[in-house]
Motif scaffolding. Structure first.
Motif, mmCIF file in Angstrom:
data_model
loop_
_atom_site.group_PDB
_atom_site.id
_atom_site.type_symbol
_atom_site.label_atom_id
_atom_site.label_comp_id
_atom_site.label_asym_id
_atom_site.label_seq_id
_atom_site.Cartn_x
_atom_site.Cartn_y
_atom_site.Cartn_z
ATOM 1 N N THR A 28 0.832 -1.187 0.000
ATOM 2 C CA THR A 28 0.000 0.000 0.000
ATOM 3 C C THR A 28 0.867 1.238 0.000
ATOM 4 O OG1 THR A 28 -1.664 1.237 1.244
ATOM 5 C CG2 THR A 28 -0.168 -0.150 2.526
ATOM 6 N N SER A 29 0.410 2.265 -0.703
ATOM 7 C CA SER A 29 1.189 3.501 -0.765
ATOM 8 C C SER A 29 1.228 4.201 0.588
ATOM 9 C CB SER A 29 0.601 4.435 -1.817
ATOM 10 O OG SER A 29 -0.750 4.735 -1.525
ATOM 11 N N SER A 30 0.215 3.951 1.407
ATOM 12 C CA SER A 30 0.184 4.561 2.724
ATOM 13 C C SER A 30 1.347 4.047 3.566
ATOM 14 C CB SER A 30 -1.142 4.235 3.409
ATOM 15 O OG SER A 30 -1.176 4.750 4.709
ATOM 16 N N ASN A 73 -4.373 7.013 -1.800
ATOM 17 C CA ASN A 73 -4.137 5.776 -1.068
ATOM 18 C C ASN A 73 -5.247 4.753 -1.309
ATOM 19 O OD1 ASN A 73 -1.698 6.667 0.005
ATOM 20 N ND2 ASN A 73 -2.687 7.567 1.798
ATOM 21 N N ASP A 74 -6.439 5.209 -1.597
ATOM 22 C CA ASP A 74 -7.527 4.269 -1.884
ATOM 23 C C ASP A 74 -7.267 3.534 -3.195
ATOM 24 O OD1 ASP A 74 -10.088 6.484 -0.542
ATOM 25 O OD2 ASP A 74 -8.881 4.922 0.429
ATOM 26 N N ASN A 76 -4.202 3.305 -4.471
ATOM 27 C CA ASN A 76 -2.802 2.862 -4.468
ATOM 28 C C ASN A 76 -2.053 3.398 -5.685
ATOM 29 O OD1 ASN A 76 -2.313 1.582 -2.082
ATOM 30 N ND2 ASN A 76 -2.379 -0.486 -2.916
#
Length: 120
Positions: A28-30, A73-74, A76
């Motif tokens: 994930t990018s988060s 982030n949703d 990605n």
């Protein structure tokens, strides 16, 4: 393992705009430090912009006020919006990611294949 795939490069006239995207899979990018780098023929790879793990963006001086890095982030996905493209901007643009914050290309563990941007 984190995998990155860029898209959206192309050719524009000087003064034009492009948006390049980087789709992230395997993670994930988060929480990742995400960066855009570019490499022109015969030149070293240089950092263009990054978003650190806290979500704070930074830019190299030559693109500040013209380029905007953002992430969804949703979805990605990492983006780089490039406005007022200049003759010094053509290069292959790479997306990179790492679990640690860094400005240095050698510190990033994951790289995409790159997407070319040309300015006529």
């Amino acid at each position: 393992e984190v995998q990155l795939v860029e898209s959206g490069g192309g050719s524009v006239q000087a003064g034009g705009s492009l948006r390049v995207s980087c789709e992230i899979s395997g993670g994930t990018s988060s929480g990742l430090c995400m960066g855009w780098f570019r490499q022109a023929p015969g030149k070293e790879r240089e950092r263009v912009a990054r978003i650190d793990s806290a979500g704070s963006p930074t830019y190299t001086y030559s693109v500040k006020d013209r380029f905007t890095i953002s992430q969804d982030n949703d979805q990605n996905t990492l983006y780089l919006r490039m406005n007022n493209l200049q003759p010094e901007d053509p290069a292959v643009y790479y997306c990179a990611a790492d679990f640690y914050n860094s400005h240095l290309a050698r510190s990033y563990s994951y790289w995409g294949q790159g997407t070319p941007v040309t300015v006529s």
